[in-house]
Motif scaffolding. Structure first.
Motif, mmCIF file in Angstrom:
data_model
loop_
_atom_site.group_PDB
_atom_site.id
_atom_site.type_symbol
_atom_site.label_atom_id
_atom_site.label_comp_id
_atom_site.label_asym_id
_atom_site.label_seq_id
_atom_site.Cartn_x
_atom_site.Cartn_y
_atom_site.Cartn_z
ATOM 1 N N MET A 68 -66.295 61.865 88.043
ATOM 2 C CA MET A 68 -66.358 60.473 88.425
ATOM 3 C C MET A 68 -65.444 60.261 89.624
ATOM 4 S SD MET A 68 -66.198 57.216 85.994
ATOM 5 C CE MET A 68 -64.656 56.360 85.992
ATOM 6 N N LYS A 69 -65.944 59.581 90.603
ATOM 7 C CA LYS A 69 -65.206 59.397 91.842
ATOM 8 C C LYS A 69 -64.094 58.354 91.718
ATOM 9 C CE LYS A 69 -65.978 58.479 96.706
ATOM 10 N NZ LYS A 69 -66.931 58.141 97.729
ATOM 11 N N ASN A 70 -64.383 57.216 91.148
ATOM 12 C CA ASN A 70 -63.407 56.128 91.045
ATOM 13 C C ASN A 70 -62.709 56.143 89.692
ATOM 14 O OD1 ASN A 70 -63.951 54.848 93.618
ATOM 15 N ND2 ASN A 70 -65.915 54.290 92.742
ATOM 16 N N LYS A 71 -61.460 55.774 89.704
ATOM 17 C CA LYS A 71 -60.639 55.711 88.489
ATOM 18 C C LYS A 71 -60.118 54.292 88.331
ATOM 19 C CE LYS A 71 -60.681 60.255 88.116
ATOM 20 N NZ LYS A 71 -61.766 60.809 87.409
ATOM 21 N N LEU A 72 -59.594 53.971 87.149
ATOM 22 C CA LEU A 72 -59.043 52.639 86.919
ATOM 23 C C LEU A 72 -57.869 52.337 87.845
ATOM 24 C CD1 LEU A 72 -59.314 52.184 83.069
ATOM 25 C CD2 LEU A 72 -60.654 51.089 84.855
ATOM 26 N N ILE A 73 -57.136 53.360 88.263
ATOM 27 C CA ILE A 73 -56.033 53.118 89.204
ATOM 28 C C ILE A 73 -56.585 52.605 90.536
ATOM 29 C CG2 ILE A 73 -55.917 55.490 90.061
ATOM 30 C CD1 ILE A 73 -52.930 53.136 89.479
ATOM 31 N N ASP A 74 -57.779 53.060 90.916
ATOM 32 C CA ASP A 74 -58.417 52.564 92.138
ATOM 33 C C ASP A 74 -58.741 51.077 92.010
ATOM 34 O OD1 ASP A 74 -58.385 55.143 93.319
ATOM 35 O OD2 ASP A 74 -60.219 55.656 92.227
ATOM 36 N N LEU A 75 -59.226 50.688 90.842
ATOM 37 C CA LEU A 75 -59.502 49.274 90.584
ATOM 38 C C LEU A 75 -58.216 48.470 90.698
ATOM 39 C CD1 LEU A 75 -61.212 46.877 89.682
ATOM 40 C CD2 LEU A 75 -60.826 47.603 87.316
ATOM 41 N N ASN A 76 -57.155 48.975 90.108
ATOM 42 C CA ASN A 76 -55.859 48.313 90.182
ATOM 43 C C ASN A 76 -55.424 48.127 91.638
ATOM 44 O OD1 ASN A 76 -53.713 47.256 88.550
ATOM 45 N ND2 ASN A 76 -52.455 48.972 89.229
ATOM 46 N N ASN A 77 -55.581 49.165 92.435
ATOM 47 C CA ASN A 77 -55.212 49.093 93.853
ATOM 48 C C ASN A 77 -56.051 48.057 94.595
ATOM 49 O OD1 ASN A 77 -53.229 51.050 93.538
ATOM 50 N ND2 ASN A 77 -54.617 52.718 94.067
ATOM 51 N N HIS A 78 -57.348 48.010 94.307
ATOM 52 C CA HIS A 78 -58.224 47.012 94.946
ATOM 53 C C HIS A 78 -57.812 45.595 94.573
ATOM 54 C CE1 HIS A 78 -61.106 49.600 96.901
ATOM 55 N NE2 HIS A 78 -61.288 50.288 95.784
ATOM 56 N N LEU A 79 -57.471 45.393 93.314
ATOM 57 C CA LEU A 79 -57.065 44.058 92.868
ATOM 58 C C LEU A 79 -55.777 43.612 93.565
ATOM 59 C CD1 LEU A 79 -57.900 44.302 89.071
ATOM 60 C CD2 LEU A 79 -59.145 43.016 90.817
ATOM 61 N N PHE A 80 -54.818 44.516 93.675
ATOM 62 C CA PHE A 80 -53.579 44.147 94.358
ATOM 63 C C PHE A 80 -53.801 43.929 95.852
ATOM 64 C CE2 PHE A 80 -51.345 45.646 90.528
ATOM 65 C CZ PHE A 80 -50.500 44.554 90.356
ATOM 66 N N ALA A 81 -54.689 44.703 96.454
ATOM 67 C CA ALA A 81 -55.010 44.487 97.868
ATOM 68 C C ALA A 81 -55.648 43.117 98.068
ATOM 69 C CB ALA A 81 -55.943 45.595 98.369
ATOM 70 N N GLN A 82 -56.491 42.721 97.124
ATOM 71 C CA GLN A 82 -57.127 41.407 97.216
ATOM 72 C C GLN A 82 -56.083 40.296 97.088
ATOM 73 O OE1 GLN A 82 -60.382 41.074 98.019
ATOM 74 N NE2 GLN A 82 -59.939 38.923 98.273
ATOM 75 N N ILE A 83 -55.117 40.473 96.203
ATOM 76 C CA ILE A 83 -54.029 39.499 96.072
ATOM 77 C C ILE A 83 -53.263 39.387 97.394
ATOM 78 C CG2 ILE A 83 -51.783 39.083 94.980
ATOM 79 C CD1 ILE A 83 -53.028 40.203 92.388
ATOM 80 N N GLU A 84 -53.017 40.514 98.034
ATOM 81 C CA GLU A 84 -52.309 40.491 99.310
ATOM 82 C C GLU A 84 -53.104 39.727 100.364
ATOM 83 O OE1 GLU A 84 -51.178 44.464 100.428
ATOM 84 O OE2 GLU A 84 -50.071 44.751 98.546
ATOM 85 N N ARG A 85 -54.428 39.925 100.392
ATOM 86 C CA ARG A 85 -55.253 39.188 101.362
ATOM 87 C C ARG A 85 -55.201 37.690 101.083
ATOM 88 N NH1 ARG A 85 -58.278 43.934 100.862
ATOM 89 N NH2 ARG A 85 -59.617 43.107 99.235
ATOM 90 N N LEU A 86 -55.230 37.323 99.820
ATOM 91 C CA LEU A 86 -55.155 35.898 99.474
ATOM 92 C C LEU A 86 -53.780 35.309 99.788
ATOM 93 C CD1 LEU A 86 -57.049 35.702 96.082
ATOM 94 C CD2 LEU A 86 -57.728 34.650 98.237
ATOM 95 N N SER A 87 -52.759 36.135 99.745
ATOM 96 C CA SER A 87 -51.392 35.666 100.003
ATOM 97 C C SER A 87 -51.070 35.569 101.488
ATOM 98 C CB SER A 87 -50.388 36.614 99.339
ATOM 99 O OG SER A 87 -50.599 36.637 97.949
#
Length: 78
Positions: A1-20
């Motif tokens: 599997m290419k993506n892991k839950l840590i990747d999801l976590n990283n995407h979510l935090f990146a999205q928070i940074e964009r919103l901030s």
């Protein structure tokens, strides 16, 4: 599997940074908020799917002899 839950976590935090980012305003902010909503909905489904797989894994030892988990719930990673 290419993506892991840590990747999801990283995407979510990146999205928070964009919103901030205080320089994002107006239409651009509205678009970012819509994107955040979509990301959050997809993330919820990924987490729910992971929870289902974990629950299935926990139940595997309780299956009667000769019975198997439905194929879509089987752990194929060994």
């Amino acid at each position: 599997m290419k993506n892991k839950l840590i990747d999801l976590n990283n995407h979510l935090f990146a999205q928070i940074e964009r919103l901030s980012d205080e320089t994002v305003k107006g239409e651009e902010l509205k678009e970012e908020m819509a994107r955040s909503k979509a990301v959050a909905q997809i993330a919820s489904q990924i987490v729910a799917n992971g929870r289902l797989a974990l629950d299935a894994q926990k139940l595997t030892p309780e299956l009667p002899m000769g019975r198997r988990m439905p194929q879509m719930l089987e752990n194929t990673n060994g």
